[in-house]
Design a protein around this motif. Structure first.
Motif, short mmCIF file in Angstrom:
data_model
loop_
_atom_site.label_atom_id
_atom_site.label_comp_id
_atom_site.label_asym_id
_atom_site.label_seq_id
_atom_site.Cartn_x
_atom_site.Cartn_y
_atom_site.Cartn_z
N THR A 165 0.85 -1.19 0.00
CA THR A 165 0.00 0.00 0.00
C THR A 165 0.88 1.24 0.00
O THR A 165 2.09 1.16 0.26
CB THR A 165 -0.92 0.03 1.24
N ILE A 166 0.28 2.38 -0.24
CA ILE A 166 1.05 3.62 -0.26
C ILE A 166 1.66 3.90 1.12
O ILE A 166 2.77 4.41 1.22
CB ILE A 166 0.20 4.81 -0.78
N SER A 167 0.95 3.52 2.18
CA SER A 167 1.48 3.71 3.53
C SER A 167 2.72 2.85 3.77
O SER A 167 3.70 3.30 4.37
CB SER A 167 0.42 3.36 4.58
N GLU A 168 2.67 1.61 3.29
CA GLU A 168 3.82 0.72 3.45
C GLU A 168 5.02 1.23 2.66
O GLU A 168 6.16 1.22 3.14
CB GLU A 168 3.46 -0.70 3.00
N VAL A 169 4.77 1.68 1.44
CA VAL A 169 5.86 2.21 0.61
C VAL A 169 6.45 3.46 1.26
O VAL A 169 7.67 3.64 1.29
CB VAL A 169 5.37 2.51 -0.83
N ARG B 180 4.09 4.01 -11.89
CA ARG B 180 2.65 3.87 -12.14
C ARG B 180 2.09 2.71 -11.33
O ARG B 180 1.96 1.59 -11.84
CB ARG B 180 2.38 3.63 -13.63
N PRO B 181 1.75 2.93 -10.05
CA PRO B 181 1.19 1.83 -9.27
C PRO B 181 -0.19 1.44 -9.77
O PRO B 181 -0.89 2.24 -10.37
CB PRO B 181 1.12 2.39 -7.85
N MET B 182 -0.54 0.20 -9.51
CA MET B 182 -1.85 -0.30 -9.89
C MET B 182 -2.89 0.34 -8.97
O MET B 182 -2.63 0.54 -7.78
CB MET B 182 -1.85 -1.82 -9.72
N LYS B 183 -4.04 0.68 -9.53
CA LYS B 183 -5.10 1.26 -8.72
C LYS B 183 -6.30 0.33 -8.73
O LYS B 183 -6.71 -0.16 -9.76
CB LYS B 183 -5.50 2.64 -9.24
N ARG B 184 -6.83 0.11 -7.55
CA ARG B 184 -8.00 -0.76 -7.40
C ARG B 184 -9.03 -0.06 -6.54
O ARG B 184 -8.91 1.12 -6.26
CB ARG B 184 -7.58 -2.09 -6.76
N ARG B 185 -10.01 -0.83 -6.08
CA ARG B 185 -11.12 -0.34 -5.27
C ARG B 185 -10.92 1.06 -4.71
O ARG B 185 -10.00 1.30 -3.94
CB ARG B 185 -11.35 -1.27 -4.07
N GLY B 186 -11.80 1.96 -5.09
CA GLY B 186 -11.76 3.31 -4.54
C GLY B 186 -10.48 4.06 -4.84
O GLY B 186 -10.06 4.90 -4.06
N ASN B 187 -9.84 3.72 -5.95
CA ASN B 187 -8.60 4.39 -6.37
C ASN B 187 -7.42 4.13 -5.42
O ASN B 187 -6.52 4.94 -5.32
CB ASN B 187 -8.83 5.89 -6.54
N ARG B 188 -7.46 3.03 -4.70
CA ARG B 188 -6.34 2.69 -3.81
C ARG B 188 -5.14 2.27 -4.64
O ARG B 188 -5.27 1.52 -5.60
CB ARG B 188 -6.72 1.54 -2.88
N ARG B 189 -3.98 2.72 -4.22
CA ARG B 189 -2.75 2.41 -4.94
C ARG B 189 -2.11 1.15 -4.36
O ARG B 189 -1.98 1.02 -3.15
CB ARG B 189 -1.76 3.57 -4.82
N TYR B 190 -1.65 0.28 -5.26
CA TYR B 190 -0.92 -0.90 -4.86
C TYR B 190 0.38 -0.94 -5.66
O TYR B 190 0.37 -1.06 -6.87
CB TYR B 190 -1.73 -2.18 -5.10
N TYR B 191 1.49 -0.83 -4.94
CA TYR B 191 2.81 -0.83 -5.55
C TYR B 191 3.36 -2.25 -5.56
O TYR B 191 3.16 -3.01 -4.62
CB TYR B 191 3.77 0.05 -4.75
N GLN B 192 4.07 -2.58 -6.62
CA GLN B 192 4.76 -3.87 -6.70
C GLN B 192 6.22 -3.66 -6.36
O GLN B 192 6.69 -2.52 -6.24
CB GLN B 192 4.59 -4.46 -8.09
#
Length: 142
Positions: A14-18, A40-52
């Motif tokens: 998550t953006i907080s973890e990053v 360009r992180p992936m965005k899912r539910r409610g525009n939440r960012r998920y970084y790989q």
């Protein structure tokens, strides 16, 4: 580079973890997404960012260029572009420097890495698998 914590073995962050792993604030990460095409992180539910993992490494690289080496945003952009250009001319493509970071490109990069590895399946069969996957990708894009 600053003494940053090790990156856990996870698929998504998550953006907080990053922010914690890279020692930058979440609003800075959102700003960097606008400034650096490589991020360009992936965005899912409610525009939440998920970084790989490769995006987390890119954030650390950007952080190093800006905070430790003293580059401006434009200078850091140029450094990343030049570094990616060097790898492309040497025949090496790294997921960390790839842009944009999407699933299709990641698949191709993973296949490239498999082709470069010693041992394992013969390069010819891996090349065939790569070709077939690229055909499937083009069909799915329609």
């Amino acid at each position: 580079m600053a003494n940053l914590p090790p990156i856990p073995a996870k698929r998504y962050f998550t953006i907080s973890e990053v922010a914690l792993l890279c020692d930058v604030k979440p609003h800075v990460l959102r700003y960097w997404e606008q400034e650096f095409v490589q991020l360009r992180p992936m965005k899912r539910r409610g525009n939440r960012r998920y970084y790989q993992h490769h995006e987390l490494l890119m954030v650390r690289r950007i952080r190093n260029l800006l905070y430790d080496e003293g580059f401006t945003i434009q200078g850091a952009r140029n450094q990343l572009r030049a570094h990616a250009g060097e790898e492309a001319t040497s025949g090496r493509v790294d997921a960390v420097e790839a842009a944009p970071a999407d699933a299709n490109l990641q698949t191709q990069l993973l296949l490239d890495q498999l082709l470069r590895q010693e041992g394992g399946a013969p390069a010819a069969s891996l090349e065939q698998v790569r070709h077939e996957l690229l055909q499937i990708r083009s069909l799915l894009a329609l």
